[in-house]
Design a protein around this motif. Structure first.
Motif, PDB file in Angstrom:
ATOM      1  N   THR A 143       0.828  -1.208   0.000  1.00 55.70           N
ATOM      2  CA  THR A 143       0.000   0.000   0.000  1.00 55.70           C
ATOM      3  C   THR A 143       0.864   1.260   0.000  1.00 55.70           C
ATOM      4  OG1 THR A 143      -0.117  -0.066   2.416  1.00 55.70           O
ATOM      5  CG2 THR A 143      -1.934  -1.108   1.197  1.00 55.70           C
ATOM      6  N   ASP A 144       2.168   1.082   0.071  1.00 60.05           N
ATOM      7  CA  ASP A 144       3.092   2.205   0.209  1.00 60.05           C
ATOM      8  C   ASP A 144       4.252   2.075  -0.779  1.00 60.05           C
ATOM      9  OD1 ASP A 144       1.991   3.423   2.724  1.00 60.05           O
ATOM     10  OD2 ASP A 144       2.465   1.437   3.511  1.00 60.05           O
ATOM     11  N   PRO A 145       5.013   3.150  -0.939  1.00 61.97           N
ATOM     12  CA  PRO A 145       6.239   3.056  -1.738  1.00 61.97           C
ATOM     13  C   PRO A 145       7.223   2.059  -1.110  1.00 61.97           C
ATOM     14  CG  PRO A 145       5.638   5.345  -1.330  1.00 61.97           C
ATOM     15  CD  PRO A 145       4.748   4.500  -0.466  1.00 61.97           C
ATOM     16  N   PRO A 146       8.190   1.585  -1.887  1.00 61.01           N
ATOM     17  CA  PRO A 146       9.079   0.513  -1.435  1.00 61.01           C
ATOM     18  C   PRO A 146       9.791   0.741  -0.106  1.00 61.01           C
ATOM     19  CG  PRO A 146       9.377   0.898  -3.764  1.00 61.01           C
ATOM     20  CD  PRO A 146       8.458   1.968  -3.272  1.00 61.01           C
ATOM     21  N   LEU A 147      10.387   1.893   0.108  1.00 60.34           N
ATOM     22  CA  LEU A 147      11.142   2.089   1.352  1.00 60.34           C
ATOM     23  C   LEU A 147      10.240   2.138   2.578  1.00 60.34           C
ATOM     24  CD1 LEU A 147      13.922   4.553   0.162  1.00 60.34           C
ATOM     25  CD2 LEU A 147      14.060   2.070   0.484  1.00 60.34           C
ATOM     26  N   VAL A 148       9.046   2.672   2.427  1.00 58.88           N
ATOM     27  CA  VAL A 148       8.078   2.667   3.530  1.00 58.88           C
ATOM     28  C   VAL A 148       7.652   1.226   3.808  1.00 58.88           C
ATOM     29  CG1 VAL A 148       5.806   3.441   4.297  1.00 58.88           C
ATOM     30  CG2 VAL A 148       7.298   5.009   3.032  1.00 58.88           C
ATOM     31  N   HIS A 149       7.359   0.481   2.738  1.00 60.83           N
ATOM     32  CA  HIS A 149       6.965  -0.919   2.917  1.00 60.83           C
ATOM     33  C   HIS A 149       8.096  -1.712   3.567  1.00 60.83           C
ATOM     34  CE1 HIS A 149       4.397  -4.386   2.239  1.00 60.83           C
ATOM     35  NE2 HIS A 149       5.513  -5.040   1.967  1.00 60.83           N
ATOM     36  N   ASN A 150       9.341  -1.480   3.134  1.00 60.41           N
ATOM     37  CA  ASN A 150      10.488  -2.163   3.750  1.00 60.41           C
ATOM     38  C   ASN A 150      10.512  -1.927   5.253  1.00 60.41           C
ATOM     39  OD1 ASN A 150      11.306  -2.927   1.196  1.00 60.41           O
ATOM     40  ND2 ASN A 150      13.368  -2.108   1.399  1.00 60.41           N
ATOM     41  N   THR A 151      10.273  -0.686   5.653  1.00 60.73           N
ATOM     42  CA  THR A 151      10.266  -0.364   7.081  1.00 60.73           C
ATOM     43  C   THR A 151       9.186  -1.163   7.800  1.00 60.73           C
ATOM     44  OG1 THR A 151      11.076   1.863   6.579  1.00 60.73           O
ATOM     45  CG2 THR A 151      10.077   1.527   8.744  1.00 60.73           C
ATOM     46  N   LYS A 152       8.016  -1.264   7.188  1.00 65.96           N
ATOM     47  CA  LYS A 152       6.923  -2.027   7.793  1.00 65.96           C
ATOM     48  C   LYS A 152       7.267  -3.511   7.888  1.00 65.96           C
ATOM     49  CE  LYS A 152       3.104   1.055   6.551  1.00 65.96           C
ATOM     50  NZ  LYS A 152       1.860   1.196   5.774  1.00 65.96           N
ATOM     51  N   VAL A 153       7.925  -4.061   6.861  1.00 67.10           N
ATOM     52  CA  VAL A 153       8.346  -5.469   6.923  1.00 67.10           C
ATOM     53  C   VAL A 153       9.357  -5.644   8.054  1.00 67.10           C
ATOM     54  CG1 VAL A 153       9.579  -7.317   5.707  1.00 67.10           C
ATOM     55  CG2 VAL A 153       7.887  -5.936   4.481  1.00 67.10           C
ATOM     56  N   ASN A 154      10.321  -4.747   8.128  1.00 73.78           N
ATOM     57  CA  ASN A 154      11.358  -4.856   9.157  1.00 73.78           C
ATOM     58  C   ASN A 154      10.814  -4.650  10.565  1.00 73.78           C
ATOM     59  OD1 ASN A 154      13.462  -5.478   7.391  1.00 73.78           O
ATOM     60  ND2 ASN A 154      13.826  -3.325   6.933  1.00 73.78           N
ATOM     61  N   MET A 155       9.698  -3.952  10.680  1.00 76.22           N
ATOM     62  CA  MET A 155       9.048  -3.770  11.981  1.00 76.22           C
ATOM     63  C   MET A 155       8.076  -4.904  12.291  1.00 76.22           C
ATOM     64  SD  MET A 155       8.285   0.329  11.906  1.00 76.22           S
ATOM     65  CE  MET A 155       7.420   0.321  13.475  1.00 76.22           C
ATOM     66  N   GLY A 156       7.875  -5.831  11.344  1.00 76.51           N
ATOM     67  CA  GLY A 156       6.958  -6.943  11.555  1.00 76.51           C
ATOM     68  C   GLY A 156       5.505  -6.595  11.269  1.00 76.51           C
ATOM     69  N   LEU A 157       5.256  -5.448  10.628  1.00 74.21           N
ATOM     70  CA  LEU A 157       3.882  -5.024  10.344  1.00 74.21           C
ATOM     71  C   LEU A 157       3.348  -5.585   9.026  1.00 74.21           C
ATOM     72  CD1 LEU A 157       4.268  -1.272  11.394  1.00 74.21           C
ATOM     73  CD2 LEU A 157       3.330  -3.163  12.756  1.00 74.21           C
ATOM     74  N   LYS A 158       4.226  -6.004   8.138  1.00 78.42           N
ATOM     75  CA  LYS A 158       3.853  -6.584   6.843  1.00 78.42           C
ATOM     76  C   LYS A 158       4.605  -7.908   6.692  1.00 78.42           C
ATOM     77  CE  LYS A 158       1.277  -3.211   5.151  1.00 78.42           C
ATOM     78  NZ  LYS A 158       0.023  -3.321   4.454  1.00 78.42           N
ATOM     79  N   PRO A 159       4.034  -8.868   5.942  1.00 80.22           N
ATOM     80  CA  PRO A 159       4.611 -10.208   5.886  1.00 80.22           C
ATOM     81  C   PRO A 159       5.905 -10.321   5.065  1.00 80.22           C
ATOM     82  CG  PRO A 159       2.725 -10.065   4.423  1.00 80.22           C
ATOM     83  CD  PRO A 159       2.788  -8.763   5.176  1.00 80.22           C
ATOM     84  N   ARG A 160       5.928  -9.715   3.909  1.00 77.07           N
ATOM     85  CA  ARG A 160       7.072  -9.800   2.991  1.00 77.07           C
ATOM     86  C   ARG A 160       7.053  -8.561   2.113  1.00 77.07           C
ATOM     87  NH1 ARG A 160       9.662 -14.718   1.918  1.00 77.07           N
ATOM     88  NH2 ARG A 160       9.865 -14.407  -0.316  1.00 77.07           N
ATOM     89  N   GLY A 161       8.072  -8.418   1.278  1.00 81.03           N
ATOM     90  CA  GLY A 161       8.076  -7.315   0.328  1.00 81.03           C
ATOM     91  C   GLY A 161       9.404  -6.609   0.208  1.00 81.03           C
TER      92      GLY A 161
END
Length: 186
Positions: free
Chosen positions: A72-90
């Motif tokens: 739902t976000d640009p790549p670096l924002v999504h990466n942050t969410k993955v690294n925080m455990g908020l998103k599964p992969r990406g």
């Protein structure tokens, strides 16, 4: 507040700031015909049916992964969410691994699938991984980059030669250089 809680708070604030500055993900028009032509142009030996199937699979699987990764976000924002455990992969290597796995499963006779990494030797940039496609027997640098991470789930593709944003290297070479085998001694 202890360090871990403070770190999470700062990460969340950074994430919100980045999200506020970012554009929403916009659906990309289907470019399978252009990608098919580009794959066919790799070499006269490429089967037209395989080129079309590879292009269709690339776009379809990028869309599938975008949904599975909850993009739902640009790549670096999504990466942050993955690294925080908020998103599964990406993370980029997730996209590269999953695209490679799907394309290899297609068992192409006239096409090869490769993995590549850029920026591995640059301390000021983050490593970036992708999948590539080439004519059978051709090196990856004569192929096409298939990178859905770069545009937040929308498939970016370009010949390796024309992708001036990254200096792609074969994954195996990068990993061998980064993690050389150390002989075991008694």
């Amino acid at each position: 507040m202890h360090w871990q809680g403070l770190s999470r708070l700062y990460s969340a604030l950074l994430l919100l700031a980045l999200a506020a500055c970012s554009a929403p993900v916009i659906e990309q028009p289907d470019g399978t015909e252009r990608l098919t032509r580009a794959i066919l142009a790799l070499d006269p030996s490429v089967d037209p049916g395989e080129a079309a199937r590879a292009a269709d699979l690339s776009y379809a699987h990028a869309r599938h992964l975008s949904i599975a990764y909850e993009i739902t976000d640009p790549p670096l924002v999504h990466n942050t969410k993955v690294n925080m455990g908020l998103k599964p992969r990406g993370l980029c290597w997730h996209w590269a691994e999953d695209m490679e796995t799907r394309l290899v499963a297609a068992n192409f006779r006239t096409l090869d699938i490769h993995r590549a990494i850029a920026n591995a030797d640059n301390p000021f940039r983050i490593d970036h991984s992708t999948a590539l496609i080439s004519a059978r027997g051709q090196p990856m640098n004569r192929g096409i980059v298939l990178d859905p991470w770069r545009n937040g789930g929308r498939l970016f593709w370009s010949t390796v030669e024309d992708d001036h944003r990254y200096d792609w290297q074969p994954q195996q070479k990068v990993l061998a250089d980064k993690y050389p085998l150390t002989p075991i001694t008694d």
